[in-house]
Design a protein around this motif. Structure first.
Motif, PDB file in Angstrom:
ATOM      1  N   HIS A 280      28.920  25.139  32.152  1.00 40.24           N
ATOM      2  CA  HIS A 280      28.803  25.569  30.754  1.00 40.24           C
ATOM      3  C   HIS A 280      27.644  24.902  30.026  1.00 40.24           C
ATOM      4  O   HIS A 280      27.499  25.070  28.818  1.00 40.24           O
ATOM      5  CB  HIS A 280      30.111  25.299  30.008  1.00 40.24           C
ATOM      6  N   ILE A 281      26.841  24.146  30.755  1.00 38.10           N
ATOM      7  CA  ILE A 281      25.617  23.578  30.186  1.00 38.10           C
ATOM      8  C   ILE A 281      24.449  24.396  30.718  1.00 38.10           C
ATOM      9  O   ILE A 281      24.155  24.368  31.917  1.00 38.10           O
ATOM     10  CB  ILE A 281      25.439  22.097  30.578  1.00 38.10           C
ATOM     11  N   VAL A 282      23.803  25.152  29.860  1.00 36.61           N
ATOM     12  CA  VAL A 282      22.741  26.062  30.301  1.00 36.61           C
ATOM     13  C   VAL A 282      21.410  25.650  29.682  1.00 36.61           C
ATOM     14  O   VAL A 282      21.360  25.051  28.606  1.00 36.61           O
ATOM     15  CB  VAL A 282      23.059  27.528  29.939  1.00 36.61           C
ATOM     16  N   SER A 283      20.355  25.983  30.382  1.00 42.76           N
ATOM     17  CA  SER A 283      19.014  25.725  29.879  1.00 42.76           C
ATOM     18  C   SER A 283      18.670  26.758  28.820  1.00 42.76           C
ATOM     19  O   SER A 283      18.856  27.963  29.020  1.00 42.76           O
ATOM     20  CB  SER A 283      18.009  25.801  31.040  1.00 42.76           C
ATOM     21  N   SER A 284      18.182  26.292  27.669  1.00 45.87           N
ATOM     22  CA  SER A 284      17.851  27.204  26.580  1.00 45.87           C
ATOM     23  C   SER A 284      16.663  28.079  26.961  1.00 45.87           C
ATOM     24  O   SER A 284      15.655  27.587  27.473  1.00 45.87           O
ATOM     25  CB  SER A 284      17.525  26.419  25.314  1.00 45.87           C
ATOM     26  N   ALA A 320      24.748  19.244  34.950  1.00 44.45           N
ATOM     27  CA  ALA A 320      24.771  20.684  34.749  1.00 44.45           C
ATOM     28  C   ALA A 320      24.654  21.381  36.100  1.00 44.45           C
ATOM     29  O   ALA A 320      24.011  20.874  37.019  1.00 44.45           O
ATOM     30  CB  ALA A 320      23.627  21.121  33.832  1.00 44.45           C
ATOM     31  N   ALA A 321      25.309  22.529  36.231  1.00 43.52           N
ATOM     32  CA  ALA A 321      25.226  23.349  37.445  1.00 43.52           C
ATOM     33  C   ALA A 321      24.537  24.648  37.083  1.00 43.52           C
ATOM     34  O   ALA A 321      25.079  25.459  36.332  1.00 43.52           O
ATOM     35  CB  ALA A 321      26.624  23.607  38.008  1.00 43.52           C
ATOM     36  N   TRP A 322      23.332  24.844  37.613  1.00 47.89           N
ATOM     37  CA  TRP A 322      22.525  26.014  37.276  1.00 47.89           C
ATOM     38  C   TRP A 322      22.345  26.897  38.497  1.00 47.89           C
ATOM     39  O   TRP A 322      22.189  26.416  39.618  1.00 47.89           O
ATOM     40  CB  TRP A 322      21.136  25.577  36.770  1.00 47.89           C
ATOM     41  N   ASN A 323      22.322  28.195  38.239  1.00 46.09           N
ATOM     42  CA  ASN A 323      22.064  29.171  39.300  1.00 46.09           C
ATOM     43  C   ASN A 323      20.792  29.948  38.996  1.00 46.09           C
ATOM     44  O   ASN A 323      20.389  30.089  37.836  1.00 46.09           O
ATOM     45  CB  ASN A 323      23.238  30.154  39.427  1.00 46.09           C
ATOM     46  N   GLY A 324      20.187  30.478  40.019  1.00 44.32           N
ATOM     47  CA  GLY A 324      19.060  31.388  39.860  1.00 44.32           C
ATOM     48  C   GLY A 324      17.879  30.790  39.132  1.00 44.32           C
ATOM     49  O   GLY A 324      17.423  29.685  39.408  1.00 44.32           O
ATOM     50  N   THR A 337      15.586  21.678  26.663  1.00 40.33           N
ATOM     51  CA  THR A 337      16.646  21.872  25.671  1.00 40.33           C
ATOM     52  C   THR A 337      17.782  22.631  26.343  1.00 40.33           C
ATOM     53  O   THR A 337      17.550  23.556  27.126  1.00 40.33           O
ATOM     54  CB  THR A 337      16.151  22.650  24.435  1.00 40.33           C
ATOM     55  N   VAL A 338      19.000  22.225  26.051  1.00 40.12           N
ATOM     56  CA  VAL A 338      20.166  22.844  26.682  1.00 40.12           C
ATOM     57  C   VAL A 338      21.156  23.287  25.622  1.00 40.12           C
ATOM     58  O   VAL A 338      21.102  22.834  24.467  1.00 40.12           O
ATOM     59  CB  VAL A 338      20.853  21.870  27.658  1.00 40.12           C
ATOM     60  N   GLN A 339      22.048  24.170  26.022  1.00 47.83           N
ATOM     61  CA  GLN A 339      23.109  24.656  25.149  1.00 47.83           C
ATOM     62  C   GLN A 339      24.453  24.508  25.848  1.00 47.83           C
ATOM     63  O   GLN A 339      24.532  24.618  27.073  1.00 47.83           O
ATOM     64  CB  GLN A 339      22.880  26.127  24.781  1.00 47.83           C
ATOM     65  N   PHE A 340      25.494  24.261  25.056  1.00 45.16           N
ATOM     66  CA  PHE A 340      26.860  24.268  25.569  1.00 45.16           C
ATOM     67  C   PHE A 340      27.446  25.654  25.316  1.00 45.16           C
ATOM     68  O   PHE A 340      27.584  26.074  24.165  1.00 45.16           O
ATOM     69  CB  PHE A 340      27.725  23.216  24.870  1.00 45.16           C
ATOM     70  N   GLN A 341      27.785  26.360  26.369  1.00 47.34           N
ATOM     71  CA  GLN A 341      28.370  27.685  26.203  1.00 47.34           C
ATOM     72  C   GLN A 341      29.850  27.631  25.849  1.00 47.34           C
ATOM     73  O   GLN A 341      30.384  28.569  25.258  1.00 47.34           O
ATOM     74  CB  GLN A 341      28.187  28.497  27.487  1.00 47.34           C
ATOM     75  N   ALA A 342      30.526  26.573  26.253  1.00 45.43           N
ATOM     76  CA  ALA A 342      31.968  26.457  25.995  1.00 45.43           C
ATOM     77  C   ALA A 342      32.358  24.985  25.963  1.00 45.43           C
ATOM     78  O   ALA A 342      31.721  24.152  26.621  1.00 45.43           O
ATOM     79  CB  ALA A 342      32.770  27.194  27.057  1.00 45.43           C
ATOM     80  N   LEU A 343      33.398  24.697  25.221  1.00 46.57           N
ATOM     81  CA  LEU A 343      33.947  23.345  25.130  1.00 46.57           C
ATOM     82  C   LEU A 343      35.464  23.424  25.211  1.00 46.57           C
ATOM     83  O   LEU A 343      36.069  24.407  24.779  1.00 46.57           O
ATOM     84  CB  LEU A 343      33.559  22.675  23.809  1.00 46.57           C
ATOM     85  N   THR A 344      36.077  22.396  25.765  1.00 50.46           N
ATOM     86  CA  THR A 344      37.530  22.245  25.726  1.00 50.46           C
ATOM     87  C   THR A 344      37.829  21.035  24.854  1.00 50.46           C
ATOM     88  O   THR A 344      37.274  19.958  25.064  1.00 50.46           O
ATOM     89  CB  THR A 344      38.124  22.042  27.123  1.00 50.46           C
ATOM     90  N   ASP A 359      40.016  26.007  23.276  1.00 48.26           N
ATOM     91  CA  ASP A 359      38.859  26.382  24.077  1.00 48.26           C
ATOM     92  C   ASP A 359      37.848  27.046  23.162  1.00 48.26           C
ATOM     93  O   ASP A 359      38.152  28.063  22.534  1.00 48.26           O
ATOM     94  CB  ASP A 359      39.247  27.338  25.208  1.00 48.26           C
ATOM     95  N   CYS A 360      36.669  26.460  23.044  1.00 48.86           N
ATOM     96  CA  CYS A 360      35.629  26.987  22.171  1.00 48.86           C
ATOM     97  C   CYS A 360      34.570  27.694  23.002  1.00 48.86           C
ATOM     98  O   CYS A 360      34.085  27.141  23.997  1.00 48.86           O
ATOM     99  CB  CYS A 360      34.971  25.865  21.370  1.00 48.86           C
ATOM    100  N   HIS A 361      34.207  28.887  22.603  1.00 50.37           N
ATOM    101  CA  HIS A 361      33.192  29.663  23.309  1.00 50.37           C
ATOM    102  C   HIS A 361      32.159  30.174  22.316  1.00 50.37           C
ATOM    103  O   HIS A 361      32.497  30.524  21.192  1.00 50.37           O
ATOM    104  CB  HIS A 361      33.824  30.860  24.027  1.00 50.37           C
ATOM    105  N   THR A 362      30.927  30.231  22.738  1.00 55.93           N
ATOM    106  CA  THR A 362      29.888  30.777  21.876  1.00 55.93           C
ATOM    107  C   THR A 362      28.733  31.308  22.706  1.00 55.93           C
ATOM    108  O   THR A 362      28.290  30.677  23.656  1.00 55.93           O
ATOM    109  CB  THR A 362      29.348  29.722  20.899  1.00 55.93           C
ATOM    110  N   PRO A 363      28.203  32.487  22.346  1.00 54.36           N
ATOM    111  CA  PRO A 363      26.992  32.973  23.009  1.00 54.36           C
ATOM    112  C   PRO A 363      25.728  32.381  22.399  1.00 54.36           C
ATOM    113  O   PRO A 363      24.667  32.434  22.992  1.00 54.36           O
ATOM    114  CB  PRO A 363      27.067  34.483  22.785  1.00 54.36           C
ATOM    115  N   HIS A 364      25.833  31.849  21.177  1.00 51.72           N
ATOM    116  CA  HIS A 364      24.656  31.303  20.490  1.00 51.72           C
ATOM    117  C   HIS A 364      25.020  29.967  19.853  1.00 51.72           C
ATOM    118  O   HIS A 364      26.040  29.849  19.174  1.00 51.72           O
ATOM    119  CB  HIS A 364      24.154  32.258  19.399  1.00 51.72           C
ATOM    120  N   LEU A 365      24.180  28.983  20.021  1.00 47.20           N
ATOM    121  CA  LEU A 365      24.454  27.671  19.462  1.00 47.20           C
ATOM    122  C   LEU A 365      24.487  27.706  17.934  1.00 47.20           C
ATOM    123  O   LEU A 365      25.156  26.908  17.303  1.00 47.20           O
ATOM    124  CB  LEU A 365      23.386  26.676  19.927  1.00 47.20           C
TER     125      LEU A 365
END
Length: 379
Positions: A280-284, A320-324, A337-344, A359-365
Motif C-alpha cells: 500500500h506504499i506506492v511511488s507517486s 514498500a513492495a512495488w510491481n512493474g 515521493t510516495v503515497q499511502f493507498q490504505a491504512l489500518t 480501514d482507510c482507503h484513498t485513491p488520492h492523497l
C-alpha cells in the motif's frame, strides 16, 4: 459435531503456554494454527493428541470428554516435522505399524491390514515404493509415508505439527497443494500447526493466530489477511508497519495528511496505532505529490521490487513492495515521493487492548476518506 475447547490453560513454571483459550473446530474442517515460536500452538496440539494434559479447561468432541481418554483411544493421527519413520521397516511396514501393534482382540486380520496399506499408498501416490526403506526416499516421499501411517488407524482428528519444516522450498509448495486436495477428498477434521504464513493462508479453511498463549484472531484466510483484528496480527500476517498518527475530532493525521474518521469520537480509545502494508506504499506518479522519502535500498525478488524507504518525519524505515513500472525506475539513494493507498487504524484502551479499528482507503492523497465507521470489536 466437532471439537469444543473451553478455557484451556497450560503453565510451565512462570511460563504460560496457553492462557484460557476457547475455540471450536468444525467437523471436517481444515484449521491452521499460526504463530511465532512460544505462542502456544504446539502445546495446544500436544494436549489434543494426548501427549500432555492441561492445568485446567475442557476439550469435548461430539459431547465426549476427550481429555478423559488416553492417547490410544482418542482416534488421533499425528504427523511430525521430521517424519519419525522406522528406518528398519519398509514403506508398507511403516504404514501398517499402527494397526499391527493394536491389542490382538482389536487387531485387524493380516489381509485387512494389507488391503488398507495398499489403499493408502495408492492415495498418497507411493504404491510403487512399498518395498523401499525410508533412506531410499526423498523428503517429500517420506512425509507422505508419515501421513499414510497416521491415516492407517482411521483417525477422527488429524494433527500435523510443522509437517513441511524439514523440506526445501519447492517441495513444500508442491506438497502443501497436494495435501489440501487430499484433505478435501477425505473430509477428515485436521489441525495444521505452522509458523509459515503462506502455508496457513493457502491451505486452511480457517486460521487461528496465536501469540503468547492467547488467540489473537480466528477467521478465514481472507479475513485474517485483509482485516487483521490486532496490531500483532497486522504485523505478523500482513507485514503491517507502524506510522505516526494522531486523532483530532473526526480526522486522523498521518505525516501531515488528513484521513476522515466517522464515528470515532464515540469510542472509548486511549491511544491509536496506525499501520501501512508494503503493497500500500506506492511511488507517486508526479514528483512532489506525496511524502518525501529517500531510497535506502532496492531488491528485486520474483518480479517484485522491495524498496527500503526513509520517509521524512519518521525514525524507522518502511518497506514498500512495488510491481512493474514502479519497481524498475528507481535506484538506491534516490529521492522519491510516495503515497499511502490504505491504512489500518487500531484504537487501544488503557491496557493496550484493541477496542476499535478502521480501514482507510484513498485513491488520492489530497482527499483521503475512511471506508466506514469505526466499530467496537467483540470480546
Amino acid at each position: 459435531m466437532g471439537i469444543d475447547i473451553s478455557r484451556l490453560r497450560r503453565q510451565f513454571g512462570s511460563f504460560i503456554a496457553l492462557d484460557d483459550i476457547s475455540l471450536r473446530i468444525g467437523d471436517g474442517e481444515f484449521v491452521a494454527v499460526l504463530g511465532p515460536s512460544g505462542s502456544g500452538k504446539t502445546s495446544l496440539l500436544r494436549i489434543l493428541a494426548g501427549l500432555d494434559q492441561p492445568d485446567s479447561g475442557s476439550v469435548q468432541r461430539d459431547g465426549q470428554d476427550l481429555l478423559a481418554l488416553d492417547a490410544r483411544r482418542r482416534g488421533v493421527g499425528l504427523v511430525f516435522q521430521h517424519y519419525a519413520l522406522f528406518p528398519h521397516l519398509t514403506v508398507a511396514q511403516n504404514v501398517a505399524f499402527g494397526l499391527r501393534v493394536r491389542p490382538w482382540r482389536l487387531r485387524p486380520k493380516a489381509a485387512v491390514i494389507k488391503a488398507r496399506v495398499d489403499e493408502l499408498l495408492r492415495r498418497v501416490e507411493l504404491d510403487q515404493l512399498a518395498a523401499r526403506y525410508p533412506a531410499q526416499l526423498s523428503g517429500g516421499q517420506r512425509q507422505r509415508v508419515a501421513l499414510a501411517r497416521a491415516l492407517a488407524i482411521e483417525p477422527r482428528l488429524l494433527l500435523l505439527d510443522e509437517p513441511f519444516g524439514a523440506l526445501d522450498a519447492q517441495v513444500r509448495v508442491n506438497l502443501r497443494r497436494w495435501l489440501r486436495e487430499f484433505h478435501r477428498s477425505l473430509g477428515i477434521t485436521s489441525l495444521f500447526v505452522t509458523h509459515d504464513q503462506d502455508e496457513a493462508l493457502e491451505m486452511a479453511d480457517r486460521v487461528i493466530v496465536m501469540n503468547r498463549g492467547c488467540i489473537e484472531q480466528v477467521g478465514t484466510p481472507e479475513q485474517v489477511y485483509h482485516r487483521p483484528a490486532t496490531p500483532f496480527v497486522s504485523k505478523f500476517i500482513a507485514r503491517g508497519q507502524a506510522v505516526p498518527g494522531e486523532v483530532t475530532a473526526s480526522s486522523l493525521r498521518v505525516l501531515g495528511a488528513s484521513w476522515r474518521l466517522e464515528g470515532f469520537a464515540d469510542e472509548t480509545w486511549h491511544a491509536v496505532e496506525v499501520h501501512v502494508r508494503p503493497e500500500h506504499i506506492v511511488s507517486s506518479p508526479r514528483p512532489g505529490e506525496g511524502l518525501p522519502a529517500r531510497l535506502l535500498g532496492v531488491r528485486h525478488v520474483a518480479g517484485t521490487t522491495l524498496a527500503s524507504l526513509q520517509v521524512d518525519g519518521m525514525h524507522e524505515p518502511l518497506e514498500a513492495a512495488w510491481n512493474g513500472h514502479d519497481g524498475g525506475r528507481h535506484a538506491s539513494g534516490e529521492r522519491v515521493t510516495v503515497q499511502f493507498q490504505a491504512l489500518t487504524v487500531f484504537g487501544l484502551d488503557r491496557e493496550g487492548r484493541v477496542c476499535a479499528r478502521a480501514d482507510c482507503h484513498t485513491p488520492h492523497l489530497a482527499s483521503p476518506v475512511v471506508s466506514g465507521p469505526w466499530r467496537r470489536l467483540e470480546a
